[in-house]
Design an enzyme around this catalytic site. Sequence first.
Site, PDB file in Angstrom:
ATOM      1  N   LYS A 159     -33.203  37.605  31.714  1.00 55.75           N
ATOM      2  CA  LYS A 159     -33.932  38.194  30.579  1.00 55.75           C
ATOM      3  C   LYS A 159     -34.014  37.210  29.408  1.00 55.75           C
ATOM      4  O   LYS A 159     -35.090  36.938  28.896  1.00 55.75           O
ATOM      5  CB  LYS A 159     -33.204  39.465  30.108  1.00 55.75           C
ATOM      6  CG  LYS A 159     -33.667  39.967  28.762  1.00 55.75           C
ATOM      7  CD  LYS A 159     -33.005  41.260  28.350  1.00 55.75           C
ATOM      8  CE  LYS A 159     -31.759  41.115  27.525  1.00 55.75           C
ATOM      9  NZ  LYS A 159     -31.925  40.777  26.115  1.00 55.75           N
ATOM     10  N   ASN A 160     -32.867  36.678  29.023  1.00 53.96           N
ATOM     11  CA  ASN A 160     -32.873  35.870  27.801  1.00 53.96           C
ATOM     12  C   ASN A 160     -33.468  34.485  28.002  1.00 53.96           C
ATOM     13  O   ASN A 160     -33.721  33.775  27.041  1.00 53.96           O
ATOM     14  CB  ASN A 160     -31.460  35.799  27.205  1.00 53.96           C
ATOM     15  CG  ASN A 160     -31.047  37.160  26.662  1.00 53.96           C
ATOM     16  OD1 ASN A 160     -31.893  38.046  26.471  1.00 53.96           O
ATOM     17  ND2 ASN A 160     -29.764  37.356  26.425  1.00 53.96           N
ATOM     18  N   ARG A 164     -35.805  42.269  20.077  1.00 53.37           N
ATOM     19  CA  ARG A 164     -35.403  41.140  19.246  1.00 53.37           C
ATOM     20  C   ARG A 164     -36.345  39.956  19.474  1.00 53.37           C
ATOM     21  O   ARG A 164     -36.654  39.183  18.581  1.00 53.37           O
ATOM     22  CB  ARG A 164     -33.969  40.752  19.624  1.00 53.37           C
ATOM     23  CG  ARG A 164     -33.386  39.593  18.870  1.00 53.37           C
ATOM     24  CD  ARG A 164     -33.116  39.946  17.435  1.00 53.37           C
ATOM     25  NE  ARG A 164     -32.560  38.802  16.695  1.00 53.37           N
ATOM     26  CZ  ARG A 164     -32.369  38.811  15.404  1.00 53.37           C
ATOM     27  NH1 ARG A 164     -32.685  39.869  14.679  1.00 53.37           N
ATOM     28  NH2 ARG A 164     -31.862  37.756  14.792  1.00 53.37           N
ATOM     29  N   CYS A 212     -30.984  45.881  20.317  1.00 53.98           N
ATOM     30  CA  CYS A 212     -29.906  46.848  20.521  1.00 53.98           C
ATOM     31  C   CYS A 212     -29.123  47.106  19.244  1.00 53.98           C
ATOM     32  O   CYS A 212     -29.104  46.277  18.342  1.00 53.98           O
ATOM     33  CB  CYS A 212     -28.954  46.305  21.594  1.00 53.98           C
ATOM     34  SG  CYS A 212     -29.632  46.429  23.232  1.00 53.98           S
ATOM     35  N   ARG A 246     -28.767  42.424  12.359  1.00 56.95           N
ATOM     36  CA  ARG A 246     -29.278  41.234  13.061  1.00 56.95           C
ATOM     37  C   ARG A 246     -30.351  40.584  12.188  1.00 56.95           C
ATOM     38  O   ARG A 246     -31.546  40.695  12.454  1.00 56.95           O
ATOM     39  CB  ARG A 246     -29.809  41.604  14.449  1.00 56.95           C
ATOM     40  CG  ARG A 246     -28.696  42.142  15.338  1.00 56.95           C
ATOM     41  CD  ARG A 246     -29.177  42.469  16.716  1.00 56.95           C
ATOM     42  NE  ARG A 246     -29.389  41.303  17.546  1.00 56.95           N
ATOM     43  CZ  ARG A 246     -29.801  41.369  18.817  1.00 56.95           C
ATOM     44  NH1 ARG A 246     -30.044  42.544  19.376  1.00 56.95           N
ATOM     45  NH2 ARG A 246     -29.981  40.271  19.534  1.00 56.95           N
ATOM     46  N   PRO A 247     -29.921  39.890  11.136  1.00 58.95           N
ATOM     47  CA  PRO A 247     -30.893  39.312  10.210  1.00 58.95           C
ATOM     48  C   PRO A 247     -31.685  38.170  10.859  1.00 58.95           C
ATOM     49  O   PRO A 247     -31.321  37.684  11.927  1.00 58.95           O
ATOM     50  CB  PRO A 247     -30.021  38.782   9.063  1.00 58.95           C
ATOM     51  CG  PRO A 247     -28.674  38.572   9.652  1.00 58.95           C
ATOM     52  CD  PRO A 247     -28.534  39.551  10.787  1.00 58.95           C
ATOM     53  N   ILE A 248     -32.751  37.740  10.156  1.00 62.54           N
ATOM     54  CA  ILE A 248     -33.530  36.596  10.663  1.00 62.54           C
ATOM     55  C   ILE A 248     -33.560  35.482   9.618  1.00 62.54           C
ATOM     56  O   ILE A 248     -34.430  34.630   9.631  1.00 62.54           O
ATOM     57  CB  ILE A 248     -34.962  37.003  11.100  1.00 62.54           C
ATOM     58  CG1 ILE A 248     -35.707  37.730   9.979  1.00 62.54           C
ATOM     59  CG2 ILE A 248     -34.935  37.834  12.359  1.00 62.54           C
ATOM     60  CD1 ILE A 248     -37.210  37.865  10.255  1.00 62.54           C
ATOM     61  N   ASP A 289     -22.265  39.103  25.411  1.00 68.30           N
ATOM     62  CA  ASP A 289     -22.981  40.068  26.260  1.00 68.30           C
ATOM     63  C   ASP A 289     -22.106  40.588  27.398  1.00 68.30           C
ATOM     64  O   ASP A 289     -22.454  41.582  28.037  1.00 68.30           O
ATOM     65  CB  ASP A 289     -24.260  39.434  26.832  1.00 68.30           C
ATOM     66  CG  ASP A 289     -25.267  39.127  25.735  1.00 68.30           C
ATOM     67  OD1 ASP A 289     -25.123  39.678  24.633  1.00 68.30           O
ATOM     68  OD2 ASP A 289     -26.187  38.327  25.978  1.00 68.30           O
ATOM     69  N   ILE A 295     -19.135  37.591  17.558  1.00 66.58           N
ATOM     70  CA  ILE A 295     -20.565  37.329  17.334  1.00 66.58           C
ATOM     71  C   ILE A 295     -21.263  38.506  16.642  1.00 66.58           C
ATOM     72  O   ILE A 295     -21.967  38.320  15.641  1.00 66.58           O
ATOM     73  CB  ILE A 295     -21.296  37.011  18.669  1.00 66.58           C
ATOM     74  CG1 ILE A 295     -20.589  35.882  19.435  1.00 66.58           C
ATOM     75  CG2 ILE A 295     -22.767  36.680  18.429  1.00 66.58           C
ATOM     76  CD1 ILE A 295     -20.714  34.503  18.857  1.00 66.58           C
TER      77      ILE A 295
END
Length: 426
Positions: free
Chosen positions: A30-31, A100, A124, A129-131, A313, A335
């Site tokens: 997936k990633n 994401r 999720c 979860r900043p950018i 994960d 994390i």
Amino acid sequence: MPKKRRDDLNKLELTGGQPLRGGVRIQGSKNAVLPMLAASLLTEGRTVLTNCPHIQDVYIMIDLLKELGCKVKFENHVIEIDASVLSGCEIKSASAGRVRSSVMLLGSLLGRCGKAILPYPGGCVIGKRPINIHLEMLREMGVVIEKDKDCFSAETKGIQGATLQFFTKSVGAAENCIMAAVLAKGVTRLRGVAIEPEVMELCNLLRKMGAVILRTDYDELLIKGVKKLKSVEYSVPSDRIVAGTYMLAVAGTRGKAYFSDVPVRHMQMLFSLLRKMNIEYVINKDEVFLDATGNIHGISGIRTASYPGFPTDLQSPLVAAMTMQDKKCIVEETIFEERFHAVLQMRKMGADITVEANKIFINPVQTLKGSDVEVRDLRGGAALVIAGLMAEGTTVADGCHYIERGYENIIEDFENLGAGKIQIIE
Ligand code: EPU
């Protein structure tokens, strides 16, 4: 048989208490595939990606590419993208806010069109979860960014090569900067960059498209911008997190199993941990035989970390596997700040787990009991299925649509691994 788009999974009922015994082939990652889909915008040619998993996050990215004007075909496990003509550089669809990876379109749209308007990404529920890192780095490359309430826009008269120092390792920000840099004017240096295998695979894909990317040090990349990228065909690697999830399920149930298409090279941290647990394994190229029927030990002092550390994960699946071993364990999550929902749900099954700050304390118990649990994130969902397979009796897991974001066939895969019946009940 070609797989159909499925989004009907919500509640799963499963009965556990049996060691897993069987075999499974590991799906594509997936990633790795998600940034590759974004990278397809960087060429006016065709991108063909093989070994792509049929998962919700991939379906959503494909929809976003179509919204931008790409022609996309997904048959069997092959995605073909024709990005010769784009109809715009703005994403309006609300589904972008559910994943994401939609933020990855920022770097590639800027590279291709010099402009991007996107909703804020989602993903999720595992903490903030900043950018900010994505945006700060792109600003250094000459991009002007304006933030609105629901979306943000980015524009540049030409991306400029720059020296970018990452003080926090971010997989997504690294991928965005790499995609912005390959068509930039001049040279970009990325220092302190995330070196997850998925980031390196993106670099390999881009190199095959004609990009000039050198790994100049352990966590440094040098990218010399080129004028154009060309068509490409590329095979997506297997998913190290899916492989790890299933191996931890075999460890937790004290089973014995065979895995094929395992990205062994990228899973060294997990293998050394399995060894410490006294789990035997034999590796033959990309095949792994795992035997967890011996005297399995709990292990302590595990911290999640960026690659090559233990992946965040796999934190929840690892905790599930540790609930019934012979020693107290402490697992530290470094994390994400709120990746604890699933492990706390395991208490409903009788697990003795407490969370203090970012540490998970596990006191081993003799048995887990099936229970009703609630899934709130992808890997946590898989972990609750593992706990359900370890537990005596029936578990009903609600919210399993999260699992479909990343596991192509979790029901069939666990059935092939010898689990009892797993049913979709809603
Ligand atoms: N961070 C910031 N600012 C940013 C970006 C990140 O503070 O601008 C922080 C995050 O909040 C987090 C840390 O930096 O605390 C690391 O985040 P990173 O950017 O590396 O994560 P990501 O790119 O959003 C990817 C994976 C995740 C995986 C993480 C870490 C994709 C699509 N997602 O997310 O995968 O957990 O890297 O390895 O590649 C999953 O598959 O279940 C999943 C969540």
